[in-house]
Design an enzyme around this catalytic site. Sequence first.
Site, short mmCIF file in Angstrom:
data_model
loop_
_atom_site.label_atom_id
_atom_site.label_comp_id
_atom_site.label_asym_id
_atom_site.label_seq_id
_atom_site.Cartn_x
_atom_site.Cartn_y
_atom_site.Cartn_z
N GLY A 18 37.88 -16.69 -72.78
CA GLY A 18 37.93 -17.22 -74.14
C GLY A 18 39.15 -18.09 -74.36
O GLY A 18 39.65 -18.23 -75.48
N GLY A 21 34.50 -13.74 -76.98
CA GLY A 21 33.58 -12.95 -77.79
C GLY A 21 33.08 -13.78 -78.94
O GLY A 21 33.56 -14.88 -79.18
N TYR A 75 27.71 -6.50 -83.93
CA TYR A 75 29.11 -6.81 -83.60
C TYR A 75 29.95 -5.52 -83.58
O TYR A 75 30.63 -5.24 -82.58
CB TYR A 75 29.67 -7.86 -84.58
#
Length: 256
Positions: free
Chosen positions: A8, A71, A151
């Site tokens: 990320g 994410g 989530y």
Amino acid sequence: TRTIAVSGSASGIGKALTELLRARGDEVIGIDLVEAEVVADLSTEEGRAGAVEGVLERSGGTLDGVVACAGLSGPLTLAVKVNYFGAVALLEGLRPALARAERPRAAAVGSISGTQPVDEIVLRSCLNGDERAAVEAADEAVDKGRGRTLYPSSKAALAQWLRRSAVSPAWAGEGIALNAIAPGVVLTPMSAPLFADERMRKVMDEAVPMPLNGYADAVVIAEALAWLVSPANSHMAGQVIYVDGGAEAVLRGSEV
Ligand code: NAD
């Protein structure tokens, strides 16, 4: 120089961490969908294998740190694939390279959302390592209008996996410290759409009360992650540390 892999790395918290570590003299191998040393899609098995292979190639097979930061939020099955299975596959896949280092450290990024209601089938399937079952249950949750549990489920599963794994022979037994930072609301491209909508913002403020200094900048989370993967962190294992302006203390204050 320490060599640290960060997923990320192209945006938000991962980007802030990459910049911070590089400024401190570490070598960072970034992993992301775009603009990274290793371009890979952590939502698929092939992508995860490619990510591990790419990092091993660049690092020469030894790594001082791994941070699984990639994410996404949203009521999506994809969140379960990336936030749980992608993170675990990266950490597990790079574990042997960490075990070769002298002071290896690993970290994941959880969320205050991990304390919210979850889909039990998704959670259990994740912890069983059964991605097919997790995806099936996640798709069903989306169909039935319960997608917003996905989530939280992905982050709760990640936290449980981490607490269990960190103290096992494979991690603690190999001298690898494995921990997580769980942020509250952080100002990143991920959270930006929430701020655009006054009503959404109100809902968020109620769900994630942050009495200490409000929303955090990405660099605040990056600083905490940088410490988790530093040599100074020799004795913390299996902890999920809330860097959330006090949200967890407010929401779960009575559970000690
Ligand atoms: P972001 O969207 O700015 O950055 C996430 C990065 O992950 C992006 O660069 C994206 O390309 C990458 N990514 C997404 N899917 C991927 C995939 N399939 N393969 C490879 N890379 C992929 O978001 P952020 O706010 O920096 O979030 C980073 C982490 O922090 C996430 O795990 C998120 O759940 C967590 N988090 C964020 C907040 C917040 O308020 N922003 C709060 C709690 C937790």
